[in-house]
Design an enzyme around this catalytic site. Structure first.
Site, PDB file in Angstrom:
ATOM      1  N   ARG A  51      -0.168  -6.100  -5.870  1.00  0.00           N
ATOM      2  CA  ARG A  51       0.818  -5.418  -5.479  1.00  0.00           C
ATOM      3  C   ARG A  51       1.248  -4.639  -6.353  1.00  0.00           C
ATOM      4  O   ARG A  51       2.287  -5.406  -7.209  1.00  0.00           O
ATOM      5  CB  ARG A  51       1.548  -5.790  -4.370  1.00  0.00           C
ATOM      6  CG  ARG A  51       2.904  -5.605  -3.800  1.00  0.00           C
ATOM      7  CD  ARG A  51       2.863  -4.306  -2.740  1.00  0.00           C
ATOM      8  NE  ARG A  51       1.719  -4.440  -1.458  1.00  0.00           N
ATOM      9  CZ  ARG A  51       1.545  -4.022  -0.992  1.00  0.00           C
ATOM     10  NH1 ARG A  51       0.912  -2.894  -0.812  1.00  0.00           N
ATOM     11  NH2 ARG A  51       0.779  -4.698   0.182  1.00  0.00           N
ATOM     12  N   GLN A  69      -8.391  -1.816   4.437  1.00  0.00           N
ATOM     13  CA  GLN A  69      -7.421  -0.597   4.787  1.00  0.00           C
ATOM     14  C   GLN A  69      -7.589   0.133   3.310  1.00  0.00           C
ATOM     15  O   GLN A  69      -7.504  -0.984   2.586  1.00  0.00           O
ATOM     16  CB  GLN A  69      -5.927  -0.639   5.082  1.00  0.00           C
ATOM     17  CG  GLN A  69      -5.260   0.630   4.646  1.00  0.00           C
ATOM     18  CD  GLN A  69      -3.531   0.943   4.845  1.00  0.00           C
ATOM     19  OE1 GLN A  69      -3.605   1.300   5.939  1.00  0.00           O
ATOM     20  NE2 GLN A  69      -2.439  -0.024   4.758  1.00  0.00           N
ATOM     21  N   ARG A  74     -10.179  -1.613  -4.655  1.00  0.00           N
ATOM     22  CA  ARG A  74      -9.037  -2.490  -5.327  1.00  0.00           C
ATOM     23  C   ARG A  74      -9.145  -3.843  -4.622  1.00  0.00           C
ATOM     24  O   ARG A  74      -8.662  -4.375  -5.553  1.00  0.00           O
ATOM     25  CB  ARG A  74      -8.422  -2.272  -5.043  1.00  0.00           C
ATOM     26  CG  ARG A  74      -7.829  -2.087  -2.871  1.00  0.00           C
ATOM     27  CD  ARG A  74      -6.341  -1.258  -2.833  1.00  0.00           C
ATOM     28  NE  ARG A  74      -6.018  -1.529  -1.216  1.00  0.00           N
ATOM     29  CZ  ARG A  74      -4.890  -2.111  -1.075  1.00  0.00           C
ATOM     30  NH1 ARG A  74      -4.041  -1.448  -1.291  1.00  0.00           N
ATOM     31  NH2 ARG A  74      -4.998  -2.251   0.403  1.00  0.00           N
ATOM     32  N   HIS A 144      -3.152   4.910  -6.670  1.00  0.00           N
ATOM     33  CA  HIS A 144      -2.037   4.192  -6.256  1.00  0.00           C
ATOM     34  C   HIS A 144      -0.931   3.551  -6.449  1.00  0.00           C
ATOM     35  O   HIS A 144      -0.833   2.387  -6.695  1.00  0.00           O
ATOM     36  CB  HIS A 144      -2.229   3.014  -5.315  1.00  0.00           C
ATOM     37  CG  HIS A 144      -1.320   2.637  -3.897  1.00  0.00           C
ATOM     38  ND1 HIS A 144      -0.528   2.470  -3.927  1.00  0.00           N
ATOM     39  CD2 HIS A 144      -1.773   3.078  -2.506  1.00  0.00           C
ATOM     40  CE1 HIS A 144       0.475   2.351  -2.900  1.00  0.00           C
ATOM     41  NE2 HIS A 144      -0.862   2.720  -2.010  1.00  0.00           N
ATOM     42  N   ASP A 189       6.930   8.098   3.509  1.00  0.00           N
ATOM     43  CA  ASP A 189       5.204   7.657   3.508  1.00  0.00           C
ATOM     44  C   ASP A 189       4.465   9.185   3.290  1.00  0.00           C
ATOM     45  O   ASP A 189       4.010   9.249   4.485  1.00  0.00           O
ATOM     46  CB  ASP A 189       4.700   6.753   4.469  1.00  0.00           C
ATOM     47  CG  ASP A 189       3.865   5.778   4.774  1.00  0.00           C
ATOM     48  OD1 ASP A 189       3.051   5.425   4.681  1.00  0.00           O
ATOM     49  OD2 ASP A 189       2.985   6.757   3.404  1.00  0.00           O
ATOM     50  N   GLU A 245       1.733   8.294  -5.497  1.00  0.00           N
ATOM     51  CA  GLU A 245      -0.220   8.579  -5.787  1.00  0.00           C
ATOM     52  C   GLU A 245      -0.852   9.747  -5.781  1.00  0.00           C
ATOM     53  O   GLU A 245      -1.072  10.244  -5.196  1.00  0.00           O
ATOM     54  CB  GLU A 245      -0.439   7.938  -4.215  1.00  0.00           C
ATOM     55  CG  GLU A 245       0.939   6.434  -4.227  1.00  0.00           C
ATOM     56  CD  GLU A 245       0.735   6.184  -3.264  1.00  0.00           C
ATOM     57  OE1 GLU A 245      -0.550   6.771  -2.220  1.00  0.00           O
ATOM     58  OE2 GLU A 245       1.344   5.022  -2.503  1.00  0.00           O
TER      59      GLU A 245
HETATM   60  O1  TA6 Z   1      -0.211   5.035   0.425  1.00  0.00           O
HETATM   61  C1  TA6 Z   1       1.339   4.936   0.974  1.00  0.00           C
HETATM   62  C2  TA6 Z   1       0.263   3.714   1.214  1.00  0.00           C
HETATM   63  O2  TA6 Z   1      -0.638   3.923   2.691  1.00  0.00           O
HETATM   64  C3  TA6 Z   1       1.130   2.922   2.766  1.00  0.00           C
HETATM   65  O3  TA6 Z   1       0.849   3.638   4.062  1.00  0.00           O
HETATM   66  C4  TA6 Z   1       1.214   1.938   2.999  1.00  0.00           C
HETATM   67  O4  TA6 Z   1       0.071   1.543   3.902  1.00  0.00           O
HETATM   68  C5  TA6 Z   1       0.949   2.053   1.541  1.00  0.00           C
HETATM   69  O5  TA6 Z   1       0.002   2.760   1.153  1.00  0.00           O
HETATM   70  C6  TA6 Z   1       0.450  -0.170   1.239  1.00  0.00           C
HETATM   71  O6  TA6 Z   1      -0.987   0.035   2.114  1.00  0.00           O
HETATM   72  P1  TA6 Z   1      -1.153  -1.565   0.994  1.00  0.00           P
HETATM   73  O7  TA6 Z   1      -2.664  -1.742   1.877  1.00  0.00           O
HETATM   74  O8  TA6 Z   1      -1.341  -1.411   0.187  1.00  0.00           O
HETATM   75  O9  TA6 Z   1       0.174  -2.801   1.520  1.00  0.00           O
END
Ligand code: TA6
Length: 277
Positions: A51, A69, A74, A144, A189, A245
């Protein structure tokens, strides 16, 4: 140094650290000052994505039917290929290729080379993504990057004026950005298309973000409520960070067998060492 970390050290207060989990740059010190945000409660043990720092997004930005996601890059263990220092530059190279886990989510062969390079005033991170299989594949990818600021409400971010964007907070698509300078005082966002370079300016911070082959940029700050909802994010962390990003996310990039795609960002500390070309 923990075996899971690689250190790039130029002395004179210029250094970087990379966690082999996700090949995540977790620190970039310039003139002895940390430039990246890393949550104090981030996991670093492979149990979940780091994080903070610069998590790598591949083969999918955002929610993904095939897996977690932002894809598997990563949350995979990368291998370091080399780590060298010469002529005032420290650079390390990392690699990830398909494995049982990635193939279970995304049945394609690939190799990614990730280069991390520091010199006084700059950090450059570059991805070389190669299709090493026999079939075409498509992907989205993004760096990111969590930038560290003393106080987000006193910062201005530029480089978005005149572009179109999707606002994921208000759920409005195809909005037009007319602000030359963006200030953040709530959850942001936004996925911006076809931006050029960006600057982040404020008391104690002056960073330039240049991009190569990454036409889009996501701007994110979770703000108060979403910061509290993330177990690995400091409750007040939203005050000390902003994610700028660089990505290739608005369209999917297609690679035929044997083709490769190179993209990179260059972060420069403006007040201090001028970034040399
Ligand atoms: O890059 C922005 C984003 O897509 C936000 O919508 C939020 O979800 C962030 O990434 C962090 O995502 P994560 O999966 O690392 O909690």
């Amino acid at each position: 140094m923990d075996n899971n970390f690689v250190e790039l050290d130029l002395a004179e207060g210029h250094s970087a650290k990379v966690c082999l989990f996700g090949a995540t740059v977790t620190s970039w010190m310039n003139d002895g000052r940390e430039q990246l945000f890393l949550s104090s409660c981030s996991k670093m043990d492979g149990s979940k994505a780091v994080r903070g720092g610069i998590p790598l997004v591949f083969p999918n930005f955002g929610p993904w039917d095939n897996g977690p996601q932002h894809g598997f890059a990563r949350i995979s263990w990368w291998k370091m290929i080399n780590n060298e220092k010469a002529d005032g530059i420290a650079k390390a190279q990392f690699t990830l290729k398909e494995n049982e886990t990635t193939l279970s989510m995304w049945n394609h062969k690939f190799q990614i080379l990730y280069d991390v390079e520091i010199k006084p005033g700059t950090l450059r991170t570059s991805l070389t993504i190669k299709n090493t299989g026999g079939d075409e594949f498509d992907f989205t990818t993004l760096l990111h990057t969590y930038l560290r600021v003393p106080d987000i409400e006193k910062c201005m971010i530029s480089g978005f004026a005149g572009t179109r964007y999707t606002d994921k907070v208000s759920k409005q698509t195809d909005r037009s950005e007319d602000r030359e300078e963006i200030r953040i005082s709530s959850n942001v966002d936004s996925i911006y298309c076809n931006t050029k370079e960006h600057t982040l300016k404020g008391p104690g911070v002056d960073i330039e973000v240049e991009k190569y082959n990454l036409p889009d940029t996501v701007l994110w700050n979770p703000w108060i409520q979403k910061a509290k909802e993330m177990s690995d994010f400091d409750d007040d962390g939203y005050k000390k960070m902003v994610c700028i990003e660089p990505g290739y996310v608005h369209e999917r990039k297609v690679l035929k067998p044997g083709e490769e795609f190179i993209c990179s960002q260059k972060l420069s500390v403006v007040n201090g060492h001028q970034s040399s070309i």
